[in-house]
Design an enzyme around this catalytic site. Structure first.
Site, short mmCIF file in Angstrom:
data_model
loop_
_atom_site.label_atom_id
_atom_site.label_comp_id
_atom_site.label_asym_id
_atom_site.label_seq_id
_atom_site.Cartn_x
_atom_site.Cartn_y
_atom_site.Cartn_z
N ARG A 1 0.85 -1.19 0.00
CA ARG A 1 0.00 0.00 0.00
C ARG A 1 0.89 1.23 0.00
O ARG A 1 2.10 1.12 0.08
CB ARG A 1 -0.94 0.00 1.21
CG ARG A 1 -0.22 0.16 2.52
CD ARG A 1 -1.20 0.21 3.69
NE ARG A 1 -0.48 0.56 4.91
CZ ARG A 1 -0.99 0.51 6.12
NH1 ARG A 1 -2.26 0.14 6.30
NH2 ARG A 1 -0.29 0.84 7.18
N ASN B 1 -4.61 8.17 4.06
CA ASN B 1 -4.33 7.50 5.33
C ASN B 1 -2.84 7.58 5.64
O ASN B 1 -2.02 7.16 4.83
CB ASN B 1 -4.74 6.02 5.24
CG ASN B 1 -4.72 5.34 6.58
OD1 ASN B 1 -5.48 5.72 7.48
ND2 ASN B 1 -3.86 4.35 6.74
N GLU B 2 -2.53 8.16 6.78
CA GLU B 2 -1.14 8.22 7.24
C GLU B 2 -0.18 8.60 6.10
O GLU B 2 0.71 7.84 5.73
CB GLU B 2 -0.71 6.89 7.86
CG GLU B 2 -1.43 6.57 9.15
CD GLU B 2 -0.89 5.35 9.86
OE1 GLU B 2 -0.27 4.50 9.22
OE2 GLU B 2 -1.09 5.26 11.08
N GLU C 1 -7.16 5.85 15.37
CA GLU C 1 -6.81 4.43 15.42
C GLU C 1 -6.05 4.10 16.69
O GLU C 1 -5.12 4.82 17.07
CB GLU C 1 -5.87 4.06 14.26
CG GLU C 1 -6.47 4.09 12.90
CD GLU C 1 -5.44 3.66 11.86
OE1 GLU C 1 -4.47 2.97 12.21
OE2 GLU C 1 -5.60 4.06 10.70
N TRP D 1 3.06 -5.60 13.86
CA TRP D 1 4.25 -5.04 13.20
C TRP D 1 5.43 -4.86 14.15
O TRP D 1 6.45 -4.31 13.76
CB TRP D 1 3.92 -3.73 12.49
CG TRP D 1 3.01 -2.81 13.23
CD1 TRP D 1 1.66 -2.66 13.02
CD2 TRP D 1 3.34 -1.90 14.30
NE1 TRP D 1 1.13 -1.74 13.89
CE2 TRP D 1 2.14 -1.25 14.68
CE3 TRP D 1 4.51 -1.57 14.96
CZ2 TRP D 1 2.08 -0.29 15.69
CZ3 TRP D 1 4.47 -0.62 15.97
CH2 TRP D 1 3.26 0.01 16.33
N GLU E 1 -2.50 -7.95 7.43
CA GLU E 1 -2.73 -7.59 8.84
C GLU E 1 -3.68 -8.57 9.54
O GLU E 1 -4.36 -8.19 10.49
CB GLU E 1 -3.23 -6.14 8.91
CG GLU E 1 -2.13 -5.20 8.46
CD GLU E 1 -2.46 -3.72 8.61
OE1 GLU E 1 -1.55 -2.96 9.00
OE2 GLU E 1 -3.60 -3.34 8.32
N LYS E 2 -3.66 -9.82 9.08
CA LYS E 2 -4.61 -10.78 9.67
C LYS E 2 -4.27 -11.12 11.11
O LYS E 2 -5.12 -11.61 11.84
CB LYS E 2 -4.71 -12.04 8.82
CG LYS E 2 -3.41 -12.79 8.63
CD LYS E 2 -3.64 -13.96 7.66
CE LYS E 2 -2.35 -14.71 7.39
NZ LYS E 2 -1.33 -13.90 6.71
N PHE E 3 -3.05 -10.83 11.55
CA PHE E 3 -2.72 -11.07 12.96
C PHE E 3 -2.73 -9.78 13.77
O PHE E 3 -2.25 -9.75 14.91
CB PHE E 3 -1.38 -11.80 13.07
CG PHE E 3 -1.43 -13.18 12.47
CD1 PHE E 3 -2.38 -14.11 12.92
CD2 PHE E 3 -0.60 -13.54 11.43
CE1 PHE E 3 -2.46 -15.37 12.35
CE2 PHE E 3 -0.68 -14.80 10.86
CZ PHE E 3 -1.61 -15.72 11.31
N HIS E 4 -3.25 -8.72 13.18
CA HIS E 4 -3.47 -7.47 13.92
C HIS E 4 -4.87 -7.54 14.51
O HIS E 4 -5.82 -7.93 13.84
CB HIS E 4 -3.35 -6.29 12.95
CG HIS E 4 -3.32 -4.95 13.60
ND1 HIS E 4 -4.39 -4.42 14.29
CD2 HIS E 4 -2.34 -4.02 13.65
CE1 HIS E 4 -4.06 -3.22 14.74
NE2 HIS E 4 -2.83 -2.95 14.37
#
Ligand code: GLA
Length: 655
Positions: A114, A152-153, A305, A313, A353-356
């Protein structure tokens, strides 16, 4: 004053990034049911939806978003609608490689992740404007829409050819002539004199150290170009919905944006905040960013957020122990947040980001994370009416400036151990542990409202900023400055004498002979405390007082802490307790009191409007003296003179 607009109406916004395109439609119905259960009243939609909205060049797929906007509205959930421009679809890069940014080695940052857009690319900007225009036209009148979230950011630098051309234009506007540029960059050194604008490059990879003036201007340019991208989209949405606030989310301790400048262009200042749950100073790191954000907003702000559980991360990603998500959320509200939101609503099953964590974790609605989210939603609803819209300014300003950070963090400096965010954290921690309410300010801001101004480190200062500090002290203010302050001017040119002469005069420094940076783990005795990281060989003027002197070694007897009148100079980084004691003493001298006296260890007290937030950051229960009669808005009970808080406990007290 920036505001959250009608979105809040006496309610704290509670919710998060919602990425429904990752889920089948049945899940959307479960989502809104759970949102209602949790008291979610706001979601940020569309942050990464570009390829779904525009699956091929010029196409528009709005049907799914229509359904969601209606569904959310029907369930009482407002929408912060994002422009999707931080993650362009693969076709954009494939058809228009000029939209892809290049790193300092000339390597392309490809799609597949991204933020792979070049801020300078005319093609990118054209496509970004077109999708923004169509989103604003379609949803500007939708009753669910409460606010706009642009991109975003923002953080992507670009070293490519189109960016090079834009950099030259930016430099021409700044300097006018090549002579002025050569002077500002000190190109006499190492044969770098430019004879043509065409030879000027972004800060690309070089064989050895880069020109610091060039690097500094490239960072300024990057911030300005990203701001141009933001403004272009902001102006489009504002044309359609002049009554709705616009924001973009900051990450202030990453260095990419001059957030003081950006905040002027936002209706709502919003921030992303991810302290490490394992960090013993996680709460203080959070407080620092919250103080900074409130100061940029000069009023209520939005926690855009945070994480309900672990991020993905860090090297090791720790979950939040029971109660910590609630505590840190209330801490943000105490410091002025009118919105408590998360990345993201539902934890992903696929993608990077599936483990976020999400508000609804993989464990689902019966998981601890969601159960705690639900409880928090109910509590925020209970206190919303009393807190939203209120603002409390501190008596102390900590000065911070991104340009100074950029200038001072370059290669080839006296010590790579000196890390600007760490210096900020150390000084803020001292104030935080002393329970002294703290704002942040820019060195050129009007400081007259503050009784104490603290400069952890401002390596580069403009003449205007130097004069501002002098005026502040002459006007009766008290100033405490740390080492490496006032070393350079705005071009990163070292001031004669190694430190601005006006500041040397102010602090009582006759000669700054040498800096003596310390090795990791090394410290110096300063008569009563130990200094770390840095020390200085200073000769003071007659009228200056040595408040603490180096003992032993090369600097024996020389001033470690120096004072002239109301101006203090600290030439080392005192160990934490010593810095806290010093600032407490100086603050007391100006009449500033801690928020509450006699607070137990790890308990924080914060005033917001007429409310007093008491937060136990420890795992042990504590009793806190709070003189008088109060009403705790969280428990609905009366509190007489003292209260007991359990592990990670909190109270919101009204007199
Ligand atoms: C940032 C981004 C989010 C997400 C989180 C993860 O804040 O804005 O999209 O990647 O980080 O912590």
């Amino acid at each position: 004053m920036p505001h959250l607009g009608d979105a809040t109406r006496g309610r704290i916004l509670f919710g998060g990034d919602y990425n429904p395109e990752q889920w089948p439609e049945e899940t959307w119905h479960e989502d809104v049911r759970l949102m209602r259960e949790a008291g979610v009243n706001s979601v940020t939609l569309g942050v990464f939806s570009w390829s779904r909205l525009e699956p091929e060049p010029g196409a528009r797929e709005f049907g799914w978003l229509d359904t969601l906007m209606d569904l959310l509205h029907a369930n009482g959930v407002g929408v912060v609608l994002a422009t999707p421009t931080s993650a362009p679809p693969p076709w954009l890069g494939r058809l228009h490689p000029d939209t892809l940014p290049r790193d300092e080695n000339g390597g392309v940052e490809w799609w597949g992740g991204r933020q792979h857009f070049s801020h300078s690319s005319a093609t990118y900007r054209r496509y970004a404007a077109a999708i923004t225009e169509d989103l604003a036209a379609r949803y500007g009148g939708h009753p669910a829409l409460t606010m706009w979230h642009i991109n975003n950011e923002y953080c992507t630098a670009d070293h490519g050819d189109e960016a090079a051309a834009a950099f030259r234009r930016w430099l021409r506007a700044r300097y006018g002539t090549l002579d002025a540029l050569n002077t500002a960059w000190g190109t006499a050194f190492w044969s770098q004199g430019y004879d043509s604008w065409d030879a000027v490059l972004p800060a690309r990879r070089t064989h050895y150290l880069k020109n610091p003036g060039q690097v500094l201007d490239f960072r300024r340019f990057t911030s300005d170009m990203l701001l141009e991208c933001y403004l272009a989209e902001r102006d489009i949405v504002a044309r359609h919905t002049p009554h709705l606030p616009v924001t973009t989310n900051f990450m202030p301790l990453f260095s990419g944006q001059d957030a003081w400048r950006w905040a002027e262009e936002e209706d709502v200042v919003s921030v992303d905040l991810y302290p490490d749950p394992r960090d013993p100073f996680g709460a203080q790191n959070g407080a620092l960013v919250q103080d900074m954000t409130r100061s940029q907003a000069r009023g209520p702000w939005m926690l855009m957020e945070q994480a309900a559980g672990p991020v993905n991360w860090r090297g090791v990603n720790h979950p939040k122990p029971r109660g910590l998500n609630r505590l840190w959320s209330l801490q943000a509200v105490a410091r002025g947040a009118d919105a408590v939101c998360y990345f993201q609503w539902r934890q992903s099953r696929q993608g990077a980001e599936k483990f976020h964590s999400g508000m609804v974790s993989h464990a689902g609605e019966h998981g601890r994370t969601f159960q705690e989210v639900k409880r928090l939603g109910a509590e925020l609803a209970a206190i919303g009416g009393a807190v939203t819209g209120t603002h409390t300014a501190g008596d102390i300003a900590v000065l911070h400036d991104w340009h100074s950070w950029w200038a001072g963090s370059q290669e080839g400096r006296p010590s790579t151990e000196v890390d600007h965010p760490e210096i900020l954290r150390s000084w803020h921690r001292a104030l935080w542990e002393a329970h002294l309410a703290t704002d942040f300010a820019h060195p050129e801001h009007d400081l007259s409202a503050y009784r104490l101004v603290v400069v952890p480190q401002l390596y580069a200062l403009t003449d205007t900023a130097v004069e501002n500090l002098l005026r502040y002290v002459r006007g009766g203010g008290t100033l405490v400055a740390g080492f490496l302050t006032g070393v350079a001017d705005e071009d990163d040119r070292v001031r004669p004498g190694g430190m601005d002469a006006r500041l040397r005069d102010l602090f009582g420094i006759r000669t700054l002979h040498e800096w003596w940076p310390l090795d990791p783990g090394e410290s110096v005795e300063c008569g009563g405390f130990r200094g770390t990281l840095w020390s200085e060989e200073l000769e003071k003027t007659e009228d200056a007082t040595t408040e603490a002197a180096y003992k032993g070694g090369e600097l024996d007897g020389l001033p470690a802490v120096l004072r002239t009148g109301r101006a203090w100079y600290v030439s080392t980084l005192p160990e934490p307790g010593a810095l806290r004691d010093l600032l407490t003493r100086v603050a007391a001298g100006t009449g500033i009191r801690p928020v509450l006296d006699g607070l137990p260890d790890r308990v924080e007290a914060v005033r917001r409007g007429d409310l007093l937030f008491v937060l136990n950051h420890g795992r042990e229960p504590v009793t806190v003296e709070v003189p008088g009669t109060h009403h705790d808005l969280l428990t609905g009970t009366a509190v007489e003179d003292a209260l007991t808080l359990g592990r990670y406990g909190a109270a919101v007290l009204r007199p």
